[in-house]
Design a protein around this motif. Structure first.
Motif, PDB file in Angstrom:
ATOM      1  N   LEU A 131     -31.264 -99.536 -83.850  1.00  7.90           N
ATOM      2  CA  LEU A 131     -30.496-100.651 -83.536  1.00  7.90           C
ATOM      3  C   LEU A 131     -28.938-100.171 -83.296  1.00  7.90           C
ATOM      4  O   LEU A 131     -28.501 -99.590 -84.290  1.00  7.90           O
ATOM      5  N   PRO A 132     -28.322-100.492 -82.222  1.00  6.50           N
ATOM      6  CA  PRO A 132     -26.917-100.062 -82.215  1.00  6.50           C
ATOM      7  C   PRO A 132     -25.915-100.604 -83.301  1.00  6.50           C
ATOM      8  O   PRO A 132     -26.318-102.048 -83.436  1.00  6.50           O
ATOM      9  N   PRO A 133     -25.263-100.020 -83.998  1.00  2.00           N
ATOM     10  CA  PRO A 133     -24.487-100.504 -85.006  1.00  2.00           C
ATOM     11  C   PRO A 133     -23.388-101.578 -84.620  1.00  2.00           C
ATOM     12  O   PRO A 133     -22.809-101.228 -83.621  1.00  2.00           O
ATOM     13  N   VAL A 134     -22.968-102.552 -85.312  1.00  2.00           N
ATOM     14  CA  VAL A 134     -21.805-103.164 -85.235  1.00  2.00           C
ATOM     15  C   VAL A 134     -20.761-102.446 -85.872  1.00  2.00           C
ATOM     16  O   VAL A 134     -19.526-102.634 -85.266  1.00  2.00           O
ATOM     17  N   THR A 135     -20.910-102.110 -87.101  1.00  2.00           N
ATOM     18  CA  THR A 135     -19.786-101.306 -87.635  1.00  2.00           C
ATOM     19  C   THR A 135     -20.266 -99.966 -88.074  1.00  2.00           C
ATOM     20  O   THR A 135     -21.450 -99.643 -87.965  1.00  2.00           O
ATOM     21  N   ALA A 136     -19.309 -98.747 -88.506  1.00  2.00           N
ATOM     22  CA  ALA A 136     -19.839 -97.626 -88.784  1.00  2.00           C
ATOM     23  C   ALA A 136     -20.759 -97.442 -90.103  1.00  2.00           C
ATOM     24  O   ALA A 136     -21.292 -96.618 -90.235  1.00  2.00           O
ATOM     25  N   LEU A 137     -20.580 -98.612 -90.727  1.00  2.00           N
ATOM     26  CA  LEU A 137     -21.627 -98.707 -92.231  1.00  2.00           C
ATOM     27  C   LEU A 137     -22.987 -99.055 -91.799  1.00  2.00           C
ATOM     28  O   LEU A 137     -23.844 -99.103 -92.406  1.00  2.00           O
ATOM     29  N   ASP A 138     -22.906 -99.538 -90.512  1.00  2.00           N
ATOM     30  CA  ASP A 138     -24.368-100.330 -90.337  1.00  2.00           C
ATOM     31  C   ASP A 138     -25.385 -99.222 -89.655  1.00  2.00           C
ATOM     32  O   ASP A 138     -25.090 -98.206 -89.163  1.00  2.00           O
ATOM     33  N   ARG A 139     -26.693 -99.700 -90.489  1.00  2.00           N
ATOM     34  CA  ARG A 139     -27.637 -98.455 -89.886  1.00  2.00           C
ATOM     35  C   ARG A 139     -29.020 -99.292 -90.062  1.00  2.00           C
ATOM     36  O   ARG A 139     -29.633 -99.684 -91.089  1.00  2.00           O
ATOM     37  N   PHE A 140     -29.416 -99.722 -88.949  1.00  2.00           N
ATOM     38  CA  PHE A 140     -30.747-100.777 -88.664  1.00  2.00           C
ATOM     39  C   PHE A 140     -31.638-100.008 -87.785  1.00  2.00           C
ATOM     40  O   PHE A 140     -31.196 -99.491 -86.862  1.00  2.00           O
TER      41      PHE A 140
END
Length: 363
Positions: free
Chosen positions: A27-36
């Motif tokens: 899933l494209p991240p919203v922030t650099a910390l996101d990983r989904f």
């Protein structure tokens, strides 16, 4: 058949599941910390299907944790993920011919906030074979074995569709891919490929066919070389075809190709093929602009491998079961998520020693 195994194989973390996995997508991240990741599940015991969002932790080893889910009216046949205005969304097509677009919460990419859909029997008479989302745009392609091709415009609260072509069942389509806002490719039986330009209605503007028995299951188009279509299908076959001059494909892999340079990491169905943004050419400095860029494949006989024109295949994973889906993380191309037939998800991280990210002009 010669297959190269890297002396430092990728780190692999497997996550057993209680349900069959039909597809996986970062899933494209919203922030650099996101990983989904978006994962399509099928529970054979209850005969139910769902799309679930999982977070993938950055700890070592990584952890996989469910965040939100959506119940599908039938089994998912194709799954894609994209984003619009920094808001990730997922498109899921089903075997009952319905199409569903699931939007994440703008403040929380892990939460599926809303759904808009087109019910079954509107877009296609039978299962939707494949869908593709245009990067950065709110348009979705759908194709089916009924010979219909649709473009679906994704609105805030509804989906609008228009029929691009209908072969009335004379031609079946099994895969599709956007090349530009106006152009796309389709593929189907007989290792056939078609090139479409919406500015020139009435039919495909170019087509190519190997005239051998087999099915193309997956295609990909590199953004910097939009006319060269990469295709994977039956009997381990992977080939590239420049659809501006469709006289002869470039065979990268396949059983009985007669090409000594086309080594085959797999002898079964190639379920998915993608250009590998992480892999580098052995002789990249001397690489011609006409050379086909490295590609990753997964197969029915459990192979995940990188293949490259004129080089030995690089085997990343060899499983005792089918690998039916994979996705390369666009933000971290060294990482790959894939689904294993025996109800397990695998996350791979490739070591830097295996290569380095390609220059921006290649990505």
């Amino acid at each position: 058949m010669a297959i190269t195994s890297h002396p430092q194989p990728p780190q692999i973390q497997r996550f057993p599941q209680s349900k069959y996995i039909d597809a996986v997508r970062w899933l494209p991240p919203v922030t650099a910390l996101d990983r989904f990741a978006a994962i399509a599940f099928f529970d054979s015991d209850s005969d139910t299907s769902s799309v679930e969002i999982y977070s993938i932790g950055s700890n070592n080893p990584p952890n996989l944790a469910p965040q939100s889910s959506w119940v599908s009216p039938s089994r998912v046949s194709s799954l894609k993920a994209s984003q619009s205005q920094h808001r990730p969304f997922v498109a899921a097509a089903t075997f009952s011919s319905s199409l569903h677009v699931l939007f994440s919460d703008p403040m929380d990419a892990s939460s599926l906030e809303s759904e808009i859909s087109i019910p079954g029997k509107v877009l296609h008479e039978g299962p939707i074979s494949c869908i593709d989302l245009m990067d950065g745009e709110l348009e979705c392609l759908t194709v089916g074995e009924d010979g219909k091709i649709n473009v679906v415009s994704i609105g805030v609260s509804n989906l609008n569709h228009r029929r691009v072509f209908d072969s009335s069942g004379l031609v079946s389509y099994t895969a599709t891919k956007w090349a530009s806002p106006a152009e796309f490719a389709t593929a189907g039986y007989g290792f056939s490929l078609q090139w479409w330009d919406q500015r020139k209605p009435g039919g495909a503007v170019s087509q190519a066919q190997r005239r051998t028995s087999g099915i193309v299951h997956s295609i990909d188009i590199h953004p910097s070389r939009k006319h060269t279509c990469l295709a994977g299908g039956s009997l381990g076959t992977v080939f590239a075809w420049d659809l501006r001059w469709p006289q002869q494909p470039i065979i990268l892999s396949g059983v009985g190709t007669g090409d000594a340079g086309a080594h085959s990491p797999s002898e079964s169905e190639v379920w998915e093929v993608q250009y590998d943004r992480y892999a580098t050419s052995v002789n990249m400095g001397n690489s011609s602009s006409s050379k086909i860029l490295p590609a990753m494949i997964c197969s029915e006989d459990g192979i995940l491998a990188v293949i490259e024109q004129g080089e030995e295949p690089l085997e990343l994973v060899a499983e005792p079961c089918a690998i039916n889906s994979f996705d390369i993380d666009r933000q971290n191309p060294s990482d790959v998520i894939c689904s294993l037939e025996w109800e397990s998800i695998a996350v791979l991280s490739r070591n830097q020693e295996m290569g380095f990210p390609l220059p921006d002009t290649w990505c």
